[in-house]
Design a protein around this motif. Structure first.
Motif, PDB file in Angstrom:
ATOM      1  N   ILE A  16       1.024  -1.214  -0.044  1.00 13.24           N
ATOM      2  CA  ILE A  16      -0.074   0.130  -0.215  1.00 13.24           C
ATOM      3  C   ILE A  16       0.899   1.188   0.168  1.00 13.24           C
ATOM      4  O   ILE A  16       1.829   1.395   1.058  1.00 13.24           O
ATOM      5  CB  ILE A  16      -0.997   0.053   1.076  1.00 13.24           C
ATOM      6  N   LEU A  17       0.660   1.856  -1.011  1.00  8.58           N
ATOM      7  CA  LEU A  17       1.792   3.033  -1.168  1.00  8.58           C
ATOM      8  C   LEU A  17       1.509   4.446  -0.335  1.00  8.58           C
ATOM      9  O   LEU A  17       2.165   5.008   0.099  1.00  8.58           O
ATOM     10  CB  LEU A  17       1.834   3.617  -2.646  1.00  8.58           C
ATOM     11  N   PHE A  18       0.084   4.779  -0.092  1.00  9.89           N
ATOM     12  CA  PHE A  18      -0.437   5.709   0.775  1.00  9.89           C
ATOM     13  C   PHE A  18      -1.809   5.597   0.966  1.00  9.89           C
ATOM     14  O   PHE A  18      -2.781   4.722   0.424  1.00  9.89           O
ATOM     15  CB  PHE A  18      -0.075   6.932  -0.016  1.00  9.89           C
ATOM     16  N   SER A  19      -2.316   6.075   2.039  1.00 10.96           N
ATOM     17  CA  SER A  19      -3.842   6.195   2.372  1.00 10.96           C
ATOM     18  C   SER A  19      -3.836   7.674   2.817  1.00 10.96           C
ATOM     19  O   SER A  19      -4.260   8.020   3.972  1.00 10.96           O
ATOM     20  CB  SER A  19      -4.014   5.344   3.729  1.00 10.96           C
ATOM     21  N   ASP A  20      -3.984   8.650   1.627  1.00 12.93           N
ATOM     22  CA  ASP A  20      -4.038   9.932   2.023  1.00 12.93           C
ATOM     23  C   ASP A  20      -5.487  10.579   2.487  1.00 12.93           C
ATOM     24  O   ASP A  20      -5.581  11.600   3.036  1.00 12.93           O
ATOM     25  CB  ASP A  20      -3.613  10.586   0.603  1.00 12.93           C
ATOM     26  N   TYR A  21      -6.562   9.827   2.095  1.00 11.10           N
ATOM     27  CA  TYR A  21      -7.770  10.349   2.797  1.00 11.10           C
ATOM     28  C   TYR A  21      -7.676  10.183   4.250  1.00 11.10           C
ATOM     29  O   TYR A  21      -8.406  10.979   4.840  1.00 11.10           O
ATOM     30  CB  TYR A  21      -8.937   9.183   2.169  1.00 11.10           C
ATOM     31  N   ALA A  22      -7.078   9.561   4.876  1.00  7.34           N
ATOM     32  CA  ALA A  22      -6.857   9.430   6.475  1.00  7.34           C
ATOM     33  C   ALA A  22      -6.268  10.486   7.163  1.00  7.34           C
ATOM     34  O   ALA A  22      -6.804  10.821   8.135  1.00  7.34           O
ATOM     35  CB  ALA A  22      -6.180   7.859   6.820  1.00  7.34           C
ATOM     36  N   HIS A  23      -5.558  11.336   6.303  1.00  5.43           N
ATOM     37  CA  HIS A  23      -4.876  12.328   7.217  1.00  5.43           C
ATOM     38  C   HIS A  23      -4.819  13.541   6.081  1.00  5.43           C
ATOM     39  O   HIS A  23      -3.961  14.520   6.200  1.00  5.43           O
ATOM     40  CB  HIS A  23      -3.555  12.115   7.522  1.00  5.43           C
ATOM     41  N   ASP A  24      -5.749  13.661   4.941  1.00  2.51           N
ATOM     42  CA  ASP A  24      -5.729  14.765   3.986  1.00  2.51           C
ATOM     43  C   ASP A  24      -4.534  15.084   3.559  1.00  2.51           C
ATOM     44  O   ASP A  24      -4.200  16.502   3.322  1.00  2.51           O
ATOM     45  CB  ASP A  24      -6.444  16.094   4.728  1.00  2.51           C
ATOM     46  N   GLY A  25      -3.925  13.911   2.830  1.00  2.00           N
ATOM     47  CA  GLY A  25      -2.677  14.081   2.139  1.00  2.00           C
ATOM     48  C   GLY A  25      -2.781  14.914   0.746  1.00  2.00           C
ATOM     49  O   GLY A  25      -4.004  14.916   0.278  1.00  2.00           O
ATOM     50  N   GLY A  30      -4.718  17.554  -3.044  1.00  2.06           N
ATOM     51  CA  GLY A  30      -4.123  18.447  -3.901  1.00  2.06           C
ATOM     52  C   GLY A  30      -4.491  18.383  -5.239  1.00  2.06           C
ATOM     53  O   GLY A  30      -5.438  17.790  -5.655  1.00  2.06           O
ATOM     54  N   SER A  31      -3.836  19.102  -6.175  1.00  4.73           N
ATOM     55  CA  SER A  31      -4.262  19.020  -7.567  1.00  4.73           C
ATOM     56  C   SER A  31      -2.959  19.258  -8.113  1.00  4.73           C
ATOM     57  O   SER A  31      -1.904  19.739  -7.632  1.00  4.73           O
ATOM     58  CB  SER A  31      -5.200  20.221  -7.865  1.00  4.73           C
ATOM     59  N   THR A  87      -0.222  11.072 -10.348  1.00  5.38           N
ATOM     60  CA  THR A  87      -1.410  11.522 -10.680  1.00  5.38           C
ATOM     61  C   THR A  87      -1.223  12.848 -11.271  1.00  5.38           C
ATOM     62  O   THR A  87      -0.115  13.632 -11.011  1.00  5.38           O
ATOM     63  CB  THR A  87      -2.711  11.492  -9.717  1.00  5.38           C
ATOM     64  N   TRP A  88      -2.293  13.580 -11.708  1.00  5.15           N
ATOM     65  CA  TRP A  88      -2.152  14.926 -12.022  1.00  5.15           C
ATOM     66  C   TRP A  88      -3.552  15.564 -12.241  1.00  5.15           C
ATOM     67  O   TRP A  88      -4.609  15.025 -12.026  1.00  5.15           O
ATOM     68  CB  TRP A  88      -1.224  15.354 -13.330  1.00  5.15           C
ATOM     69  N   ALA A  89      -3.637  16.886 -12.556  1.00  3.47           N
ATOM     70  CA  ALA A  89      -4.629  17.840 -12.923  1.00  3.47           C
ATOM     71  C   ALA A  89      -5.600  17.528 -11.406  1.00  3.47           C
ATOM     72  O   ALA A  89      -5.144  17.634 -10.359  1.00  3.47           O
ATOM     73  CB  ALA A  89      -5.760  17.077 -13.992  1.00  3.47           C
ATOM     74  N   ASP A  90      -6.899  17.234 -11.346  1.00  4.57           N
ATOM     75  CA  ASP A  90      -7.859  17.367 -10.276  1.00  4.57           C
ATOM     76  C   ASP A  90      -8.173  16.107  -9.931  1.00  4.57           C
ATOM     77  O   ASP A  90      -9.121  15.816  -9.029  1.00  4.57           O
ATOM     78  CB  ASP A  90      -9.226  18.030 -10.675  1.00  4.57           C
ATOM     79  N   THR A  91      -7.559  14.991 -10.198  1.00  5.51           N
ATOM     80  CA  THR A  91      -7.541  13.534  -9.853  1.00  5.51           C
ATOM     81  C   THR A  91      -7.538  13.518  -8.151  1.00  5.51           C
ATOM     82  O   THR A  91      -6.470  14.103  -7.664  1.00  5.51           O
ATOM     83  CB  THR A  91      -6.801  12.539 -10.487  1.00  5.51           C
ATOM     84  N   ARG A  92      -8.425  12.794  -7.621  1.00  9.45           N
ATOM     85  CA  ARG A  92      -8.263  12.706  -6.038  1.00  9.45           C
ATOM     86  C   ARG A  92      -8.161  11.279  -5.755  1.00  9.45           C
ATOM     87  O   ARG A  92      -9.121  10.537  -6.000  1.00  9.45           O
ATOM     88  CB  ARG A  92      -9.483  13.210  -5.580  1.00  9.45           C
ATOM     89  N   VAL A  93      -6.962  10.842  -5.266  1.00  5.68           N
ATOM     90  CA  VAL A  93      -6.618   9.328  -4.971  1.00  5.68           C
ATOM     91  C   VAL A  93      -6.696   9.206  -3.467  1.00  5.68           C
ATOM     92  O   VAL A  93      -5.935  10.004  -2.909  1.00  5.68           O
ATOM     93  CB  VAL A  93      -5.310   8.841  -5.524  1.00  5.68           C
TER      94      VAL A  93
END
Length: 115
Positions: A16-25, A30-31, A87-93
């Motif tokens: 698992i590379l990241f879980s950015d939703y857990a800490h607003d990463g 970002g964008s 990733t790029w632009a407005d994609t939210r991962v």
């Protein structure tokens, strides 16, 4: 085509590379261009850099925007490599899991190294 002589080694893994939703990463909030790198070492070294494939095995991405994903293996050596997710632009991962496989020439049990 790459040809090998002697024993062939295969190693695989999952990360698992990241879980950015857990800490607003950055991947979640970002964008623009964003990147995550993970250094992956092999449990046993290959004789020379192996062939490595990386793929996304789980993704959690917001549905309101386009899904833009680039994943690759870089800096491959006999000892390991770097998993790169972009990733790029407005994609939210929210999170990504990468699965990988390395195939290459392995050391023979009769090989020895004088150091």
């Amino acid at each position: 085509m790459r040809r090998f002589s002697g024993p062939i080694g295969i190693e695989q893994g999952s990360k698992i590379l990241f879980s950015d939703y857990a800490h607003d990463g950055a991947m979640w909030t970002g964008s623009g261009p964003r990147e995550v790198r993970h250094v992956q070492e092999f449990r046993e070294h290959f004789v020379e850099p192996p062939m490595v494939t990386v793929g996304v095995s789980m993704w959690d991405i917001a549905h309101q925007t386009n899904s833009r994903v680039d994943i690759t293996a870089e800096n491959i050596t006999a000892r390991g490599f770097v998993i790169v997710f972009r990733t790029w632009a407005d994609t939210r991962v929210a999170r990504i899991r990468a699965d990988w496989m390395a195939i290459g020439q392995a050391r023979d049990e009769d090989d020895w190294d004088v150091a």
